[in-house]
Write a protein that holds these residues in place. Structure first.
Motif, PDB file in Angstrom:
ATOM      1  N   ILE A 175       0.866  -1.183   0.000  1.00  9.55           N
ATOM      2  CA  ILE A 175       0.000   0.000   0.000  1.00  9.55           C
ATOM      3  C   ILE A 175       0.900   1.228   0.000  1.00  9.55           C
ATOM      4  O   ILE A 175       1.844   1.321   0.795  1.00  9.55           O
ATOM      5  CB  ILE A 175      -0.905   0.027   1.254  1.00  9.55           C
ATOM      6  N   GLN A 176       0.633   2.186  -0.889  1.00  8.78           N
ATOM      7  CA  GLN A 176       1.368   3.449  -0.886  1.00  8.78           C
ATOM      8  C   GLN A 176       0.790   4.360   0.205  1.00  8.78           C
ATOM      9  O   GLN A 176      -0.425   4.528   0.299  1.00  8.78           O
ATOM     10  CB  GLN A 176       1.272   4.133  -2.254  1.00  8.78           C
ATOM     11  N   ASN A 177       1.660   4.924   1.006  1.00  6.00           N
ATOM     12  CA  ASN A 177       1.224   5.748   2.134  1.00  6.00           C
ATOM     13  C   ASN A 177       1.057   7.207   1.702  1.00  6.00           C
ATOM     14  O   ASN A 177       1.896   7.749   0.967  1.00  6.00           O
ATOM     15  CB  ASN A 177       2.251   5.662   3.271  1.00  6.00           C
ATOM     16  N   PHE A 178      -0.033   7.846   2.140  1.00  7.70           N
ATOM     17  CA  PHE A 178      -0.303   9.243   1.810  1.00  7.70           C
ATOM     18  C   PHE A 178      -0.683   9.997   3.081  1.00  7.70           C
ATOM     19  O   PHE A 178      -1.116   9.397   4.090  1.00  7.70           O
ATOM     20  CB  PHE A 178      -1.444   9.355   0.794  1.00  7.70           C
ATOM     21  N   ASN A 179      -0.539  11.307   3.019  1.00 10.79           N
ATOM     22  CA  ASN A 179      -0.941  12.145   4.144  1.00 10.79           C
ATOM     23  C   ASN A 179      -2.441  12.018   4.393  1.00 10.79           C
ATOM     24  O   ASN A 179      -3.232  11.876   3.458  1.00 10.79           O
ATOM     25  CB  ASN A 179      -0.602  13.617   3.872  1.00 10.79           C
ATOM     26  N   ASN A 180      -2.807  12.110   5.641  1.00 13.38           N
ATOM     27  CA  ASN A 180      -4.211  12.110   6.044  1.00 13.38           C
ATOM     28  C   ASN A 180      -4.956  10.853   5.584  1.00 13.38           C
ATOM     29  O   ASN A 180      -6.116  10.910   5.190  1.00 13.38           O
ATOM     30  CB  ASN A 180      -4.935  13.367   5.514  1.00 13.38           C
ATOM     31  N   GLN A 181      -4.237   9.740   5.601  1.00 14.21           N
ATOM     32  CA  GLN A 181      -4.837   8.446   5.284  1.00 14.21           C
ATOM     33  C   GLN A 181      -4.574   7.494   6.456  1.00 14.21           C
ATOM     34  O   GLN A 181      -3.512   7.550   7.098  1.00 14.21           O
ATOM     35  CB  GLN A 181      -4.248   7.858   4.006  1.00 14.21           C
ATOM     36  N   VAL A 182      -5.538   6.634   6.728  1.00 13.07           N
ATOM     37  CA  VAL A 182      -5.392   5.676   7.818  1.00 13.07           C
ATOM     38  C   VAL A 182      -5.861   4.296   7.342  1.00 13.07           C
ATOM     39  O   VAL A 182      -6.557   4.171   6.333  1.00 13.07           O
ATOM     40  CB  VAL A 182      -6.244   6.097   9.044  1.00 13.07           C
ATOM     41  N   VAL A 183      -5.450   3.267   8.096  1.00 15.10           N
ATOM     42  CA  VAL A 183      -5.979   1.920   7.904  1.00 15.10           C
ATOM     43  C   VAL A 183      -7.181   1.783   8.818  1.00 15.10           C
ATOM     44  O   VAL A 183      -7.079   1.944  10.041  1.00 15.10           O
ATOM     45  CB  VAL A 183      -4.926   0.848   8.230  1.00 15.10           C
ATOM     46  N   LYS A 184      -8.351   1.539   8.252  1.00 13.99           N
ATOM     47  CA  LYS A 184      -9.586   1.425   9.020  1.00 13.99           C
ATOM     48  C   LYS A 184     -10.058  -0.032   8.966  1.00 13.99           C
ATOM     49  O   LYS A 184      -9.915  -0.700   7.939  1.00 13.99           O
ATOM     50  CB  LYS A 184     -10.639   2.366   8.451  1.00 13.99           C
ATOM     51  N   PHE A 185     -10.648  -0.515  10.046  1.00 17.65           N
ATOM     52  CA  PHE A 185     -11.075  -1.914  10.114  1.00 17.65           C
ATOM     53  C   PHE A 185     -12.112  -2.092  11.207  1.00 17.65           C
ATOM     54  O   PHE A 185     -12.275  -1.227  12.086  1.00 17.65           O
ATOM     55  CB  PHE A 185      -9.877  -2.827  10.412  1.00 17.65           C
ATOM     56  N   LYS A 186     -12.795  -3.232  11.175  1.00 14.31           N
ATOM     57  CA  LYS A 186     -13.720  -3.626  12.222  1.00 14.31           C
ATOM     58  C   LYS A 186     -13.089  -4.751  13.049  1.00 14.31           C
ATOM     59  O   LYS A 186     -12.360  -5.602  12.505  1.00 14.31           O
ATOM     60  CB  LYS A 186     -15.047  -4.099  11.632  1.00 14.31           C
ATOM     61  N   TYR A 187     -13.414  -4.753  14.344  1.00 19.87           N
ATOM     62  CA  TYR A 187     -12.829  -5.756  15.238  1.00 19.87           C
ATOM     63  C   TYR A 187     -13.883  -6.271  16.206  1.00 19.87           C
ATOM     64  O   TYR A 187     -14.729  -5.515  16.693  1.00 19.87           O
ATOM     65  CB  TYR A 187     -11.659  -5.162  16.028  1.00 19.87           C
ATOM     66  N   LEU A 188     -13.807  -7.615  16.481  1.00 23.10           N
ATOM     67  CA  LEU A 188     -14.704  -8.244  17.444  1.00 23.10           C
ATOM     68  C   LEU A 188     -13.917  -9.266  18.251  1.00 23.10           C
ATOM     69  O   LEU A 188     -13.202 -10.099  17.675  1.00 23.10           O
ATOM     70  CB  LEU A 188     -15.860  -8.953  16.712  1.00 23.10           C
ATOM     71  N   SER A 189     -14.034  -9.196  19.576  1.00 23.06           N
ATOM     72  CA  SER A 189     -13.492 -10.250  20.432  1.00 23.06           C
ATOM     73  C   SER A 189     -14.665 -10.897  21.155  1.00 23.06           C
ATOM     74  O   SER A 189     -15.516 -10.213  21.723  1.00 23.06           O
ATOM     75  CB  SER A 189     -12.492  -9.688  21.436  1.00 23.06           C
ATOM     76  N   THR A 190     -14.711 -12.223  21.133  1.00 28.17           N
ATOM     77  CA  THR A 190     -15.844 -12.936  21.721  1.00 28.17           C
ATOM     78  C   THR A 190     -15.555 -13.451  23.122  1.00 28.17           C
ATOM     79  O   THR A 190     -16.460 -13.951  23.781  1.00 28.17           O
ATOM     80  CB  THR A 190     -16.244 -14.111  20.821  1.00 28.17           C
ATOM     81  N   THR A 191     -14.302 -13.352  23.580  1.00 24.15           N
ATOM     82  CA  THR A 191     -13.953 -13.726  24.960  1.00 24.15           C
ATOM     83  C   THR A 191     -12.921 -12.736  25.477  1.00 24.15           C
ATOM     84  O   THR A 191     -12.177 -12.120  24.686  1.00 24.15           O
ATOM     85  CB  THR A 191     -13.343 -15.144  25.041  1.00 24.15           C
TER      86      THR A 191
END
Length: 904
Positions: free
Chosen positions: A245-261
């Protein structure tokens, strides 16, 4: 198995030089015209009518080299070097251009394998190479070509050391078919829905150092119609890397996360894209503190430092146990800061419904000519969709298609829902153990230079010099041995066989003189008409030496196979092994004893099918009665090979010999035999029969130069094997018998070589062998005037193989009479002057007066130990040819008696 009409059509085209079909003519009208011949072969309706595909008995198995070329051609192999070099194919598959094992090419034209092909009395020459080492060698090589390109990795045929990883490209060549567009393109987002929208990876994720990764797509624990990422195994370090992935200003890695325990410990971060190796990571967020799920999906984001111009996302689950951390909708988006609780984005999966079906349909057309059935396609589709990315799915689908019977044969397979039986070892019976090792000197050993006259009343040594001319051995080089009741008081052993001399002097080895294939007693006047075997031909005489059934009373069986049948009926656990090749010597009647197992001369080959093995078993269930018989031959052989391989690999993995065997072909073979014998108790075997073959004896030129090398190998191999058996305290339990196609002409040819002959001299050794003598009669007159001498010193045998093997059968506990009549159906043709009492061969014989299944060995010295030797035989008995039910039993006089002798 062409029809007589088809054969006649092709033969006529060859003879007349012309062939006409549908108004078009081929050929010049000259005898032997190949254009006409090829047209007759390829344009005949029997070769082209697709309706014949429905006939289960039409078709064939495919040759290994054609299967490899079919894969490379249909999957668009791209060579990355000026010359495409393929190594080790002959060793692993049994076939490679210009590497014929014999003058008869790679196959036996008359070969009839176990199972429905043999039962139907059809031939399948290509099945000669369908044995465990070669099946596994072929699949390993094909699989390696799919996974790594042309590489040595995991049994591949590449020309250089294994350097490739699962997600790197071979420097020598790769399969270019349908390479996905997501291989190393810019990463945008990942939904984990896969290219078929059945769950998978939208992108090409890789593992540490470009090896396999541990990430899996699974159903969302909270939303059934959604797929997410989880890790079935924990990994403290990163094990799941995205494309660059090419990195740019004002960009982030976004994701969803779930822990079940609460014990979940998911982590996400990055690695600098400039790094050549994927062996580290920087964690941006881990479960706890900022990234707290508390059993609910949360959306988080993290920044990658601006000085990192390109990067890869890294994800893992460090929890113990693992599998409770889930990720979804990973993407690169506008934003700043590292935090959780941000708004989620709606991502549209890039996949297409039915994508895997279309890929598998195209693969099936290219690799199986459309023969692959719908049930098999469904199995492969499930594997494709479960593999990960489209590239992963393609890789797995190709491997599975290359294992199908439709790829390896030209048949249509019709599978049932019933899996094949598991391969298991029998339960040890506790009966005394005995083993026969049958060694074929392939090509026709010049055995009159293995055992020569030395000191003789009739000056036979001088006659030997006169007849053999330049190939005769000088007396001062011979290793002398004493003999009684022979024409010479001393004989000479070849100078490269000192260990053979020592074993003879120790009375552990004997010679059979002037022995060979015989149909009945013959003379110089009637041998041609009274001999049922075609004489002086490698294939016919070698085959008969393995079968010892010249009138085919038990058609398609071999001498050791019939012994196994009788012993199995007695209640003995019998296992048969052939090293590096199939041999008819080990084949019994259908259903009476287990199929022979074929092992590699270096032991048991490693199987590299972990990625697909589960699905391979599903692809090869039992088949319907109207399923293609050649396809069934492949399927049954494959599943049996995998089962036997698993069992034997487990048993042999920790077995080493106590004696160092020579690093030669024969040494490797005999070391493998010794290691198998060491596993006898685990395999539950009472009796083992082994077939070993060594070539190089077809000495039409420079016979002595060739024999020096061959006999040195024999000497060292036999010596190591005998020492190992003594070390194992099993020397009295094992008998080794050496055979050959035939001997060679006493009179040499113009090239310092010798040609095909008949009777010869052979070795038998073992602790129970009553050695130190020569049995049979060494010829007293070897000139052309001698009563047994044909032209150029071809000796008519005076001892048939029948009496040799009847003695061995008696040593194994097979009774004289009906049982012996099955083993040696032609024995009754010879009177006592041709026969040798088993008590002359062996000092210890099992009491056979009452052939009870539970009878134990009767010996004066406790040298045969009740150690159940190995019988890792398939639980399902093999079938071969239909055999005559009648036979020699009612032709042989029943003279059953008791042999209970000790070695003097």
């Amino acid at each position: 198995n062409p029809s007589p009409r088809y054969i006649e059509s092709v033969a006529n085209a060859f003879k007349t030089g012309s062939y006409t079909t549908q108004g078009e003519s081929f050929g010049t009208g000259i005898y032997g015209d190949l254009a006409a011949t090829f047209a007759a072969i390829y344009l005949d309706s029997e070769a082209r009518n697709i309706l014949l595909d429905a006939d289960p008995f039409t078709g064939s198995l495919r040759e290994p080299i054609l299967k490899v070329l079919a894969l490379m051609r249909s999957m668009n192999f791209v060579s990355l070097s000026p010359v495409t070099r393929i190594d080790r194919m002959k060793t692993t598959t049994g076939q490679m251009p210009h590497e014929f094992g014999t003058v008869f090419s790679f196959f036996l034209s008359e070969f009839k394998p176990y199972g429905r092909v043999g039962d139907a009395n059809l031939v399948a020459p290509e099945a000669t190479l369908v044995d465990m080492p070669k099946i596994i060698g072929l699949l390993n090589g094909l699989t390696s070509l799919v996974k790594f390109g042309l590489s040595q990795c995991e049994g591949g045929w590449g020309p250089d050391y294994c350097r490739e990883k699962l997600y790197t490209t071979s420097a020598f060549g790769v399969l270019g078919f349908n390479r996905t567009t997501m291989m190393e393109e810019e990463f945008a987002f990942e939904t984990f829905e896969g290219m078929s929208l059945r769950g998978g990876l939208d992108n090409r994720w890789v593992g540490r150092d470009f090896n396999a990764h541990n990430g899996k797509a699974t159903i969302d624990p909270q939303v059934n119609n959604n797929h997410v990422l989880y890790f079935p195994e924990r990994s403290w370090n990163g094990d799941f890397y995205s494309p660059l992935i090419q990195n740019f200003n004002n960009q982030v890695v976004k994701f969803k996360y779930l822990s079940t325990t609460p014990s979940a410990d998911g982590c996400i971060g990055y690695i600098d894209g400039a790094r050549e190796y994927l062996n580290t990571q920087t964690w941006a967020l881990c479960d706890g503190n900022i990234m707290e799920s508390n059993g609910q999906w949360i959306t988080c984001q993290f920044e990658v430092p601006q000085e990192v111009t390109s990067f890869r996302i890294v994800v893992t689950d460090r929890g113990d146990p693992s599998g409770n951390a889930f990720f979804d909708d990973i993407h690169f988006a506008a934003g700043t800061d590292t935090l959780c609780g941000v708004d989620s984005s709606v991502l549209n999966p890039p996949g297409v419904l039915g994508y895997s079906d279309s890929v598998i349909g195209e693969l099936a057309t290219l690799l199986t000519a459309g023969r692959l059935g719908s049930a098999s396609k469904d199995i492969i589709r499930d594997a494709f969709d479960s593999a990960g990315s489209a590239e992963d799915g393609l890789r797995v689908a190709q491997q599975l298609l290359l294992a199908t019977s439709e790829f390896h044969s030209t048949n249509i397979a019709k599978a049932t829902n019933q899996p094949r039986d598991d391969i298991v070892f029998p339960i040890p019976s506790g009966k005394p153990y005995r083993a026969i090792v049958y060694i074929m000197f392939s090509g026709g050993c010049d055995s009159f230079n293995m055992l020569t006259p030395h000191t003789c009343d009739n000056d036979l040594y001088q006659t030997y010099l006169d007849v053999r001319h330049q190939v005769a051995l000088p007396k001062n080089l011979l290793l002398p041995i004493s003999a009684s009741d022979q024409v010479c008081s001393k004989f000479g052993i070849h100078p490269e066989l000192p260990a053979i001399r020592d074993l003879y002097d120790d009375e552990d080895l004997l010679f059979f003189a002037n022995t060979g294939v015989m149909s009945q007693p013959v003379t110089k006047d009637n041998y041609y008409t009274l001999t049922n075997t075609q004489l002086f031909a490698h294939n016919h005489m070698q085959r008969e030496t393995k079968r010892v059934d010249p009138y085919e009373t038990n058609s398609g069986t071999g001498i050791l196979g019939r012994m196994s049948d009788v012993l199995s009926r007695q209640g003995r656990n019998v296992a048969s092994f052939s090293v590096d090749r199939f041999s008819v010597a080990l084949v019994g009647k259908p259903g009476e004893s287990d199929a022979p197992m074929i092992v590699d001369r270096n032991g048991i080959p490693q199987v590299y099918l972990d990625e697909t093995k589960e699905y391979i078993y599903k692809l090869h269930n039992l088949t319907e009665n109207d399923s293609g018989v050649f396809a069934e031959t492949w399927s049954s052989s494959l599943i049996e090979s995998l089962g036997v391989n698993d069992l034997l690999l487990t048993e042999l993995s920790g077995v080493t010999t106590q004696v160092d065997f020579p690093s030669t072909y024969l040494g490797d073979n005999l070391e493998t035999v010794a290691r198998l014998i060491a596993t006898r108790e685990t395999r539950g075997s009472d009796v083992d029969t082994f077939y070993v073959e060594i070539g190089g004896f077809d000495t039409h030129s420079d016979v002595e130069e060739a024999l020096n090398g061959r006999f040195k190998e024999v000497n060292d191999g036999f010596e190591a094997f005998s020492q190992e058996m003594k070390t194992m305290n099993l020397w009295n339990n094992v008998t080794l018998i050496q055979t050959s196609d035939f001997a060679r002409t006493l009179n040499p040819n113009g090239g310092d070589g010798t040609d095909h002959a008949w009777g010869g001299n052979y070795i038998m050794m073992g602790g129970s062998v009553k050695g130190g003598k020569i049995l049979g009669k060494y010829p007293e007159d070897i000139t052309d005037d001698g009563p047994l001498t044909l032209d150029r010193g071809r000796m008519i045998p005076s001892t048939p193989w029948d009496t040799v093997f009847s003695g061995i059968a008696t040593w194994l506990g097979i009774s004289v009479g009906a049982e012996m009549g099955q083993v040696c159906p032609n024995l009754h043709k010879f009177n006592s002057s041709y026969l040798i009492d088993p008590a002359e061969m062996f000092g210890e014989l099992i009491n056979v007066s009452t052939p009870s299944p539970t009878e134990s060995a009767t010996t004066d010295s406790p040298t045969i130990f009740p150690t159940a030797l190995p019988t890792a035989a398939p639980s399902k008995s093999p079938t071969i040819l239909p055999t005559d039910s009648g036979g020699p039993d009612d032709e042989c006089e029943d003279t059953s008696g008791t042999f209970d002798v000790t070695k003097s």
